[in-house]
Design an enzyme around this catalytic site. Structure first.
Site, PDB file in Angstrom:
ATOM      1  N   ASP A  96       1.052  -0.870   0.080  1.00 44.32           N
ATOM      2  CA  ASP A  96       0.039  -0.485  -0.543  1.00 44.32           C
ATOM      3  C   ASP A  96       0.881   1.196   0.098  1.00 44.32           C
ATOM      4  O   ASP A  96       2.038   1.513   0.627  1.00 44.32           O
ATOM      5  CB  ASP A  96      -0.781   0.098   1.063  1.00 44.32           C
ATOM      6  CG  ASP A  96      -1.876   0.408   1.117  1.00 44.32           C
ATOM      7  OD1 ASP A  96      -1.993   1.791   0.277  1.00 44.32           O
ATOM      8  OD2 ASP A  96      -3.452  -0.454   1.437  1.00 44.32           O
ATOM      9  N   ASP A 197      -2.711   4.357  -2.423  1.00 49.50           N
ATOM     10  CA  ASP A 197      -4.447   5.148  -1.586  1.00 49.50           C
ATOM     11  C   ASP A 197      -4.518   6.635  -2.395  1.00 49.50           C
ATOM     12  O   ASP A 197      -4.088   7.656  -2.805  1.00 49.50           O
ATOM     13  CB  ASP A 197      -3.772   5.359   0.018  1.00 49.50           C
ATOM     14  CG  ASP A 197      -4.221   5.616   0.897  1.00 49.50           C
ATOM     15  OD1 ASP A 197      -5.409   5.135   1.120  1.00 49.50           O
ATOM     16  OD2 ASP A 197      -4.563   6.735   0.630  1.00 49.50           O
ATOM     17  N   GLU A 239      -6.190   3.905  -6.362  1.00 55.71           N
ATOM     18  CA  GLU A 239      -7.925   4.377  -6.264  1.00 55.71           C
ATOM     19  C   GLU A 239      -8.083   5.224  -6.130  1.00 55.71           C
ATOM     20  O   GLU A 239      -7.616   6.963  -5.472  1.00 55.71           O
ATOM     21  CB  GLU A 239      -7.744   4.290  -4.234  1.00 55.71           C
ATOM     22  CG  GLU A 239      -8.502   4.143  -3.585  1.00 55.71           C
ATOM     23  CD  GLU A 239      -9.120   5.099  -1.643  1.00 55.71           C
ATOM     24  OE1 GLU A 239      -9.787   4.189  -1.248  1.00 55.71           O
ATOM     25  OE2 GLU A 239      -8.011   5.680  -1.497  1.00 55.71           O
ATOM     26  N   HIS A 313     -11.838  -2.725   2.875  1.00 60.18           N
ATOM     27  CA  HIS A 313     -11.205  -2.303   4.420  1.00 60.18           C
ATOM     28  C   HIS A 313     -11.834  -1.353   4.196  1.00 60.18           C
ATOM     29  O   HIS A 313     -12.435  -0.572   5.913  1.00 60.18           O
ATOM     30  CB  HIS A 313     -10.066  -2.092   4.393  1.00 60.18           C
ATOM     31  CG  HIS A 313      -8.917  -1.026   4.419  1.00 60.18           C
ATOM     32  ND1 HIS A 313      -9.021  -1.167   3.277  1.00 60.18           N
ATOM     33  CD2 HIS A 313      -8.508   0.090   4.738  1.00 60.18           C
ATOM     34  CE1 HIS A 313      -8.148   0.255   2.819  1.00 60.18           C
ATOM     35  NE2 HIS A 313      -8.308   0.757   3.613  1.00 60.18           N
ATOM     36  N   ASP A 314     -12.237  -0.914   3.638  1.00 57.48           N
ATOM     37  CA  ASP A 314     -13.354   0.748   4.023  1.00 57.48           C
ATOM     38  C   ASP A 314     -15.251   0.381   3.395  1.00 57.48           C
ATOM     39  O   ASP A 314     -15.218   1.557   3.669  1.00 57.48           O
ATOM     40  CB  ASP A 314     -12.641   2.034   2.937  1.00 57.48           C
ATOM     41  CG  ASP A 314     -11.311   2.243   3.275  1.00 57.48           C
ATOM     42  OD1 ASP A 314     -10.654   2.279   4.036  1.00 57.48           O
ATOM     43  OD2 ASP A 314     -10.807   3.040   2.540  1.00 57.48           O
TER      44      ASP A 314
HETATM   45  C1  GLC Z   1      -7.721   5.256   1.362  1.00 62.79           C
HETATM   46  C2  GLC Z   1      -8.347   4.465   2.599  1.00 62.79           C
HETATM   47  C3  GLC Z   1      -8.749   4.375   3.755  1.00 62.79           C
HETATM   48  C4  GLC Z   1      -8.143   5.811   4.612  1.00 62.79           C
HETATM   49  C5  GLC Z   1      -7.476   6.816   3.503  1.00 62.79           C
HETATM   50  C6  GLC Z   1      -6.647   7.835   4.014  1.00 62.79           C
HETATM   51  O1  GLC Z   1      -9.081   5.643   1.074  1.00 62.79           O
HETATM   52  O2  GLC Z   1      -8.061   2.786   2.203  1.00 62.79           O
HETATM   53  O3  GLC Z   1      -8.373   3.092   4.368  1.00 62.79           O
HETATM   54  O4  GLC Z   1      -8.630   6.180   5.534  1.00 62.79           O
HETATM   55  O5  GLC Z   1      -7.652   6.605   2.360  1.00 62.79           O
HETATM   56  O6  GLC Z   1      -5.518   7.125   4.182  1.00 62.79           O
END
Ligand code: GLC
Ligand code: CA
Length: 540
Positions: A96, A197, A239, A313-314
């Site tokens: 990540d 991310d 992402e 995980h979100d």
């Molecule tokens: C992304 C991650 C999330 C995190 C955010 C800030 O969306 O998947 O878990 O809180 O970024 O890093």
């Protein structure tokens, strides 16, 4: 074909996967001890959520040292061992990459706080107050203003997430080079790539209130590719919450030399009121869901690769979100698996999805661990929402749902830990666990295993065309894949009622590839599907 086009990825949230030393927190040795399980499932890559040093304000997404392992998870030697052991099993470890922001405990930020003259000051985004308060109305994803005042210097710094996650200043070439060097450090270790991310935020222009898809974004990604991963045989996935089929090729068309693919989230926003937030709930519109998949399956240019996922995980667990996690738990879990895995793109399985794990509802905010839910709760209470209403939103969309410990067996704490787990294990672990899935040939696990196997051996899945059928049907999700002279049809009853299916023009020569209930219709031109029953048939 590049390895990642045939890959099936498995996301590990290390805190909740497997504890090896009884402190209640999953760790790297725990992951190593489960590699054979993942090998049996058949996945060829792991996306590992952050394992770097972090004060855990946002569970590792706030990094204080990118080149050190969080001692809770182990050591750098453990990490090297994980990469090597995974490689022996033909599994790539995708790290990540969280570089929109660091932790406020990162040494760069600590230096930056020392004053305007410090070399690291410009690693972050600082602004003077406007009329004695925040420079503008940008808000944090975790509630409240995105600007935090530093008392000493009387300047604000930007944080699009928590105030312990200050945003890096990507306009500063020194910041960019530090990041590329750090990426090269990991690439040299032989990792399989990066999941990036919130990467579409790095080109932001905060003064113009532009956060996502800013003007410099693609210049930075091209530079990053050139100076780091472009020289390695790795995959990258961004992402990108705001991506559309028109924008996806900017990231993922090979000729642009940016990323391998992006995560699009359009399907996952269908159960929120448009123009509000994920917490403002709306019932899923099934016809729209089918249209969104059709769009992403058919509107991307041929050379732009896609990714496929239902949860991470979100996000809440799909079987609880849009399936039935009680009476039809296994059947609906299998339906989601089959529908997704036979589409074009690289599928991602989130830990526990392959055994049909479910959401974990709470009734008191004290049971929540996630900063996002906790901040939301108090913000909405202030705004006049009722406790019940907020808890309902948190139970539907909160991130702790997906973060409860992995359910390995029916021992205490589901075999996750011998100590006290950091987050409560879902009490349904006696019924839903890996051991139990492995013992039953008709389990959700074996559906995933079979889908992964099919993908490895049938180019129709990775390369065939996609056509949505029965578009307006209120219960059926049906699509056709075609490659050379082969046709596969996936037919799912996305409902709790039985459903009649008529396949007029296609009534000759079908062969069953997969059936979620193990049953085969005696007559393919007219048959009935049970709730959530899903079939895959081949026309020959
Ligand atoms: C992304 C991650 C999330 C995190 C955010 C800030 O969306 O998947 O878990 O809180 O970024 O890093
Ligand atoms: Ca541990």
């Amino acid at each position: 074909m590049t390895w990642w086009k045939n890959a099936v990825m498995y996301q590990i949230y290390p805190r909740s996967f497997q504890d090896s030393n009884g402190d209640g927190i999953g760790d790297i040795q725990g992951i190593i001890s489960r590699l054979d399980y993942l090998k049996e499932l058949g996945v060829t890559g792991i996306w590992l959520s952050p394992v770097y040093e972090s004060p855990n304000d946002d569970n590792g997404y706030d990094i204080s040292n990118y080149q050190a392992i969080n001692p809770e998870f182990g050591t750098m030697e453990d990490m090297d061992q994980l990469i090597e052991e995974a490689k022996k099993r033909n599994i790539h470890i995708v790290m990540d990459l969280v570089v929109n922001h660091t932790s406020d405990e990162h040494k760069w930020f600590k230096e930056a706080l020392k004053g305007k003259e410090n070399k690291y000051r410009d690693y972050y985004i600082w602004r003077d107050p406007v009329n004695g308060s925040e420079p503008n109305d940008l808000v944090s994803m975790f509630s409240g203003s995105a600007w935090e005042l530093d008392e000493d210097s009387q300047q604000y710094f930007l944080h699009l997430y928590s105030k312990k996650q200050p945003d890096l200043n990507w306009e500063n070439p020194a910041v960019r080079q530090e990041i590329y060097d750090m990426m090269n450090f990991w690439l040299e270790k032989g990792i399989g790539g990066f999941r990036m991310d919130v990467i579409d935020l790095i080109g932001k222009e905060p003064d113009k209130l532009i956060t996502g898809n800013g003007p410099k974004l693609h210049d930075y990604l091209q530079e990053m590719n050139q100076r780091s991963f472009g020289n390695y045989d790795v995959m990258t996935v961004g992402e990108t919450w705001g991506v559309t089929p028109e924008k996806a090729p900017l990231f993922a068309s090979p000729e642009r030399n940016e990323l391998s693919m992006v995560f699009q989230f359009e399907h996952l926003t269908l159960d929120e009121k448009p123009g509000t937030s994920k917490w403002d709930l709306l019932d899923l519109d099934f016809l729209k869901l089918k249209q969104v998949f059709k769009k992403w399956q058919t509107e991307l240019p041929d050379d732009t690769w896609n990714s496929l996922f239902w949860n991470n995980h979100d996000t809440p667990r799909i079987v609880s979100r849009w399936g039935n996690d009680e009476e039809y738990r296994e059947r609906s879990a299998k339906m989601f698996a089959i529908l997704l895995h036979l589409m074009k793109g690289t599928p991602y399985i989130y830990q526990g999805e392959e055994i049909g794990m479910t959401n974990q509802p709470i009734s008191d905010i004290k049971e929540a661990e996630d900063i996002e839910s906790i901040n939301l709760y108090y913000e909405r209470l202030d705004q006049g929402y009722s406790h019940e209403e907020i808890i309902r939103s948190i139970n539907a969309k909160g991130r702790d749902n997906a973060r409860t410990p992995m359910q390995w067996n029916d021992d205490k704490h589901a075999g996750f830990t011998e100590g006290e787990p950091w987050l409560k294990v879902n009490p349904n672990y006696k019924e839903i666990n890996v051991e139990n899935n492995l013992e039953r040939k008709d389990s959700v696990f074996y559906t995933y295993q079979k889908l992964i196997e099919l993908r490895k051996n049938n180019p129709i899945i990775t390369q065939g065309t996609f056509k949505l059928l029965f578009e307006k049907h209120p219960q059926l999700f049906v699509y056709e894949r075609q490659y050379d002279n082969e046709i596969w049809i996936v037919i799912a009853n996305f409902s709790e009622e039985q459903c009649d299916v008529t396949l007029d023009e296609m009534n000759n020569g079908f062969e069953m590839i997969m059936s979620s209930t193990g049953k085969e219709p005696s007559n393919y031109s007219k048959f009935k599907l049970e709730p959530y029953e899903t079939l895959v048939i081949k026309n020959q």
